[in-house]
Structure formats: structure tokens, C-alpha cells
Enzyme design. Structure first.
Site, mmCIF file in Angstrom:
data_model
loop_
_atom_site.group_PDB
_atom_site.id
_atom_site.type_symbol
_atom_site.label_atom_id
_atom_site.label_comp_id
_atom_site.label_asym_id
_atom_site.label_seq_id
_atom_site.Cartn_x
_atom_site.Cartn_y
_atom_site.Cartn_z
ATOM 1 N N SER B 119 0.836 -1.205 0.000
ATOM 2 C CA SER B 119 0.000 0.000 0.000
ATOM 3 C C SER B 119 0.867 1.249 0.000
ATOM 4 O O SER B 119 0.364 2.347 -0.182
ATOM 5 C CB SER B 119 -0.911 0.007 1.224
ATOM 6 O OG SER B 119 -0.135 0.045 2.393
ATOM 7 N N HIS B 140 -2.851 -3.500 -5.520
ATOM 8 C CA HIS B 140 -3.216 -3.146 -4.139
ATOM 9 C C HIS B 140 -4.701 -3.370 -3.881
ATOM 10 O O HIS B 140 -5.551 -2.674 -4.411
ATOM 11 C CB HIS B 140 -2.826 -1.679 -3.881
ATOM 12 C CG HIS B 140 -3.143 -1.227 -2.502
ATOM 13 N ND1 HIS B 140 -3.561 0.050 -2.202
ATOM 14 C CD2 HIS B 140 -3.118 -1.900 -1.314
ATOM 15 C CE1 HIS B 140 -3.772 0.136 -0.901
ATOM 16 N NE2 HIS B 140 -3.525 -1.016 -0.340
ATOM 17 N N GLU B 152 -6.080 -1.158 -6.888
ATOM 18 C CA GLU B 152 -5.194 -0.207 -7.566
ATOM 19 C C GLU B 152 -4.102 -1.014 -8.266
ATOM 20 O O GLU B 152 -3.455 -1.852 -7.631
ATOM 21 C CB GLU B 152 -4.547 0.745 -6.553
ATOM 22 C CG GLU B 152 -5.523 1.719 -5.916
ATOM 23 C CD GLU B 152 -4.883 2.568 -4.822
ATOM 24 O OE1 GLU B 152 -5.225 3.746 -4.704
ATOM 25 O OE2 GLU B 152 -4.032 2.036 -4.062
ATOM 26 N N ASN B 190 -4.780 5.958 -0.474
ATOM 27 C CA ASN B 190 -4.117 6.325 0.780
ATOM 28 C C ASN B 190 -3.644 7.770 0.777
ATOM 29 O O ASN B 190 -3.486 8.384 1.823
ATOM 30 C CB ASN B 190 -2.936 5.392 1.056
ATOM 31 C CG ASN B 190 -3.399 4.161 1.824
ATOM 32 O OD1 ASN B 190 -4.379 4.223 2.561
ATOM 33 N ND2 ASN B 190 -2.717 3.055 1.631
#
Lengths: 237, 283
Positions: B119, B140, B152, B190
Site C-alpha cells: 500500500s 493493491h 489499484e 491512501n
């Protein structure tokens, strides 16, 4: 109640639609202004039959806005509070422009915000909060809960969302991901009620830019510098 | 169907979720975890989740048995020889991930796909020292990986178009919505989600409102949880570490500066729901 609204049509019309149980006056010198059908358009303040609450939803700090507030205060009773949009200028600063600072209350007002069940208000620093009950009662009459926060530019939700939008715009500008990927990511991975770019568009890029810029100026922290693309979006909106 | 077997490194929460997502495509799944306890827990967790799907009518008992029959766990690294599609979901330690991929490169064909569920780590940095770095890409997932729809997909500097397409196709066959992101810190989610936590913490530090008021206001706008409830749910150690890693990766960019309040919660061991106390008490 008799309510008197001033400010951009995109925000005023949301409020007028929600306040259909009350008599809504909209004061504007622009006689051709597009208004909700349940609003009474006035071009002179003496056409208003005793307002119980005044609203000013302009976002920025302009001389025109200061002059309008002075006019509203001079033409209405001293006991009537004036709720002023404090998303990009603090309630304390707005109060400092006027001869009657005790009449000023900050409020978070932007297109789409009224869809929420809560409305944020903020009293200027040192305020005696004289109109607390009246404002709470009015908000309750339109099915909204009053949330009082301390006075700072952006209040809570506009500040939080504008910072998320600013980051999303930077991600877009830097080519980290395209618009579709950004919107899908934030709704599918973290369950945001809508994508940050859709929120920015709905609220208005110029409003988002004004809030981020105001946070940058007021708080003096570089974390609030607006994304260069955000400024361009605001300029070309 | 290409890649009849998916190899997963790590039997933790992410590895198990990814395993279920891969199993439900009709593929065989081999999970490698060096620790016996982790393997036992992973088996029990996968069995339980699949059982829950049977209870909810999403899977028949026969389908569950077939899916479980295609699921295997191993602690023997040599059994991974010949893997064609590998997804690593081990702890976020660059050296560990690099070592595992390098070792695998020695026993797998040169075109084996190496996908990383990282991540926060750079895919380019991860792939640079690995033979045939063009077969490495980021993939991800979000927790729980068998339920969350987004993946992702991150091409690094060396990733080939064939690798990128293979990873995108695998994500789509798992029923995911795959989005492509550049190999930059925090990728999309994130990074953009960071202000949700950081700005809320900043407002708390400035006393704009208390944490419960901020949560109430944010929920009123359609979010399922306010930022403080969500940080308590995620765990302050995890959330603080992601922020700190972004702050470092962006060379001290002030937007990602970690909060003193969160640091203090971590130091006090008040990590949120998992310890019974964070911003709220769960005892």
C-alpha cells in the site's frame, strides 16, 4: 418567520427551497435574477415587512459585501441576528467590519451542503451568543440540527472536504490517476458518498479554491497551499 | 483461463482475502506462509468465510467443497517452483518483499508475474533488484479483499505492458474494479484519504470542535463513519504509520505531517477498538 436572504443564487435558492414554510425575501439589486418561485424578490430593503432572520451567503471578503452588511444592519432592527457565510472569512473578521458585531453569527453555506441533516454555525470570538435559541429553533423548523463549532475559516465539513478535494486535484494534475480512477477509488475503497472531484464541481471550484486559499492565508501553514490546477479550475468555471 | 493457479505469499488478513477472491474465479490457490500458526489460522478463516457465503445462499455446499478443494497452504518454499502468477501480501518491509521475489525468481520461469499488494512501497524500488523486473507490478487490494471492489494497479518504471495487462485482467476476473495509478507514494486512495484523518486531527488540535462533534458533522453529510471513529476502527498505530510513511516519502511535505495527538495515542497504547480505547472507549 420572515427571512431575508442575500448572496449568490446557487446558495440562496437551496435555502429558499428548504424554507418554504417561512416567508422568504431575497434582496438583490439585480431585477432579472433567477429565483425559486416561493421567494419574494426585493430590490429595496424597505419592501421587507420586518425580517426575523437575515442571511448573507457571499463567500469572499469584498468591499461590496462589507457595504451590503452595513446596509442590512442599518436598515433592520437591532434584535435581529445576521447569519453570515464564514467558510472563507471567519465570523470574527466579519463582525469586525460592522458597527453591531453582536448581531453576527457565522454559518457554513455552500451549494449542496443543505442536503445534510446538520448545519454548522460559529460565533465570533467573545460573542455573548444572544441569538442561540432563536437560530436553533429556526433550523429545527426546517428539519436541520444546529452544530456549533469554534470560529475558524472553513468551519468543519467545508474545511475537511476542501482539503480532500485539493489533494484529489493535485493527484489529477500530477497524472497519478485520471478523473474516473480517482472517483471510483474514493467511492469503492473508502465508501465516500461521492467522488471528491464530483463534490468540487457540485460545490463550485471557485468556492473550494476560496476556502483553501483562505485557510492558507489565515493559518499560515504551507499544508494549505492550493493546487495550481484548482486555481485554474476556479478561473475557468 | 490463463494462470490456472495463483500463488499468494503471506497468510494474513490480506492474503486470505485475496485467496478467496482468486478461488472464486475457479482457480487453484497456493498460499505460502513460513509460520504454521499463520497457516492454520488462514485455513480456518477461509473455511469460515466460505461457510458464511453458503449460509447466505451466495455459494452452494458443493461449490464451497470444490473451492476448498482447490485451496492449499504450504510452508515449503520449493513448492512454489513453477508458479505463473504470484501476489505477495507479506508485511510492509521492503527487504522482506525483495528477498521473497528474488528467491522466487530463482525457481520460477522468467515470465512469472510478480504482483505486490503493497500500500505504500515503491514498485520501482521493489522491482529494481529482481531478475526480469518487467514482470513486477503493484496490485493493491483493500481489506477485506474478497469483498472490497477496488484494486489499484501500479506499473513501476520497468513494468511491461504485458504484465500490466495480465494484472488488470486478473483483477477484473476477480470481479474487481481495477484503476491504474502512477508509482507514487500512497497511490490514489491512501493519499487522497489522508486529509480526512490529518485535517480532522488538525481541527481537534486547534479546538475548532471536539472529536465527537466533528464525527457527528461528517456523518450528517453521508459518511458512514466520522474520521475519529474510523481511525479508532483502523487502529492508530496503522493509521499513524501510513501518514508517517507518506510524510517521509514526500520529503517532509507539510500536508502529510503526522499529528502529535495521534502520536501520543500510539505511545500510550490507546490504539482504538483493538485495545478497547482510542478517541472513544469500547470497554
Amino acid at each position: 418567520m420572515n427571512l431575508l436572504f442575500t448572496g449568490p443564487a446557487a446558495i440562496v435558492n437551496d435555502w429558499v427551497s428548504l424554507c418554504d414554510e417561512h416567508r422568504c425575501y431575497v434582496y438583490s439589486r439585480d431585477a432579472k435574477r433567477h429565483l425559486s418561485k416561493n421567494a419574494l424578490h426585493v430590490t429595496h430593503l424597505d419592501e421587507v415587512d420586518g425580517a426575523d432572520l437575515l442571511f448573507n451567503f457571499h463567500v469572499a471578503a469584498t468591499e461590496k459585501r462589507q457595504a451590503l452588511l452595513a446596509e442590512l444592519i442599518a436598515s433592520t432592527k437591532n434584535s435581529v441576528p445576521l447569519l453570515c457565510n464564514s467558510v472563507a472569512v471567519s465570523a470574527t473578521e466579519i463582525a469586525s467590519w460592522t458597527a453591531k458585531p453582536e448581531r453576527i453569527i457565522g454559518i457554513a453555506a455552500l451549494p449542496t451542503l443543505l442536503a445534510a441533516e446538520a448545519v454548522e454555525i460559529a460565533y465570533p470570538h467573545g460573542s455573548a451568543r444572544r441569538h442561540h435559541e432563536a437560530v436553533a429553533e429556526f433550523l429545527s423548523s426546517i428539519g436541520r440540527r444546529m452544530e456549533v463549532v469554534n470560529d475558524e475559516v472553513g468551519l468543519v465539513y467545508p474545511r475537511l472536504m476542501c482539503m480532500i478535494v485539493n489533494e484529489a486535484v493535485l493527484v489529477l494534475q500530477q497524472g497519478v490517476a485520471n478523473e474516473d480512477a480517482i472517483e471510483k477509488s474514493m467511492t469503492l475503497a473508502v465508501n465516500y458518498p461521492q467522488g471528491p472531484l464530483a463534490w468540487g464541481k457540485a460545490v463550485g471550484w471557485k468556492h473550494v479554491y476560496a476556502i483553501v486559499k483562505a485557510l492558507h492565508e489565515q493559518l499560515g501553514d504551507d499544508r494549505y497551499r492550493p493546487a495550481p490546477l484548482l486555481r485554474k479550475l476556479a478561473l475557468t468555471e | 483461463m490463463t494462470h490456472q493457479t495463483v500463488t499468494i505469499l503471506g497468510g494474513g488478513a490480506m492474503g486470505r482475502g485475496i485467496a478467496i477472491a482468486a478461488l472464486l474465479t475457479g482457480r487453484s490457490v497456493l498460499v505460502y506462509d513460513a509460520f504454521r500458526n499463520s497457516r492454520d489460522r488462514a485455513w480456518a478463516a477461509v473455511e469460515k468465510i466460505l461457510g458464511g457465503m453458503v449460509d447466505k445462499g451466495k455459494l452452494s455446499a458443493e461449490q464451497r467443497d470444490r473451492v476448498l478443494g482447490a485451496f492449499r497452504l504450504t510452508g515449503e518454499f520449493h513448492e512454489l517452483a513453477g508458479s505463473s502468477f504470484v501476489i505477495e501480501a507479506v508485511p510492509e518491509l521492503m527487504d522482506l518483499k525483495r528477498q521473497l521475489f528474488t528467491d522466487l525468481a530463482g525457481i520460477c520461469p522468467a515470465d512469472t508475474i510478480f504482483a505486490s499488494n503493497t500500500s505504500s512501497l515503491s514498485i520501482t524500488a521493489l522491482s529494481a533488484a529482481i531478475p526480469n523486473p518487467e514482470r513486477v507490478a503493484g496490485m493493491h487490494f483493500f481489506n477485506p479483499a474478497h469483498l472490497m471492489k477496488l484494486v489499484e494497479v501500479i506499473p513501476g518504471r520497468f513494468t511491461s505492458l504485458e504484465t500490466l495487462e495480465a494484472v488488470l485482467q486478473m483483477a477484473e476476473e476477480m470481479g474487481k474494479t481495477a484503476v491504474e495509478a502512477k508509482d507514487t507514494p500512497g497511490f490514489i486512495v491512501n493519499r487522497i484519504a489522508r486529509p480526512f484523518y490529518n485535517e480532522a486531527l488538525r481541527m481537534l488540535e486547534e479546538n475548532v470542535a471536539d472529536h465527537a462533534t466533528i464525527d457527528r458533522i461528517v456523518r450528517a453529510h453521508g459518511f458512514r463513519m466520522g474520521p475519529f471513529e474510523l481511525m479508532d476502527f483502523i487502529g492508530h498505530d496503522v493509521n499513524y504509520e501510513v501518514t508517517r510513511s507518506l510524510y517521509d516519502a514526500f520529503n517532509g511535505e507539510p500536508r502529510y505531517r503526522p499529528s502529535q495527538i495521534q502520536r501520543s495515542l500510539v505511545e500510550a497504547g490507546l490504539l482504538g477498538r483493538k485495545t478497547g480505547r482510542g478517541f472513544y472507549s469500547y470497554e
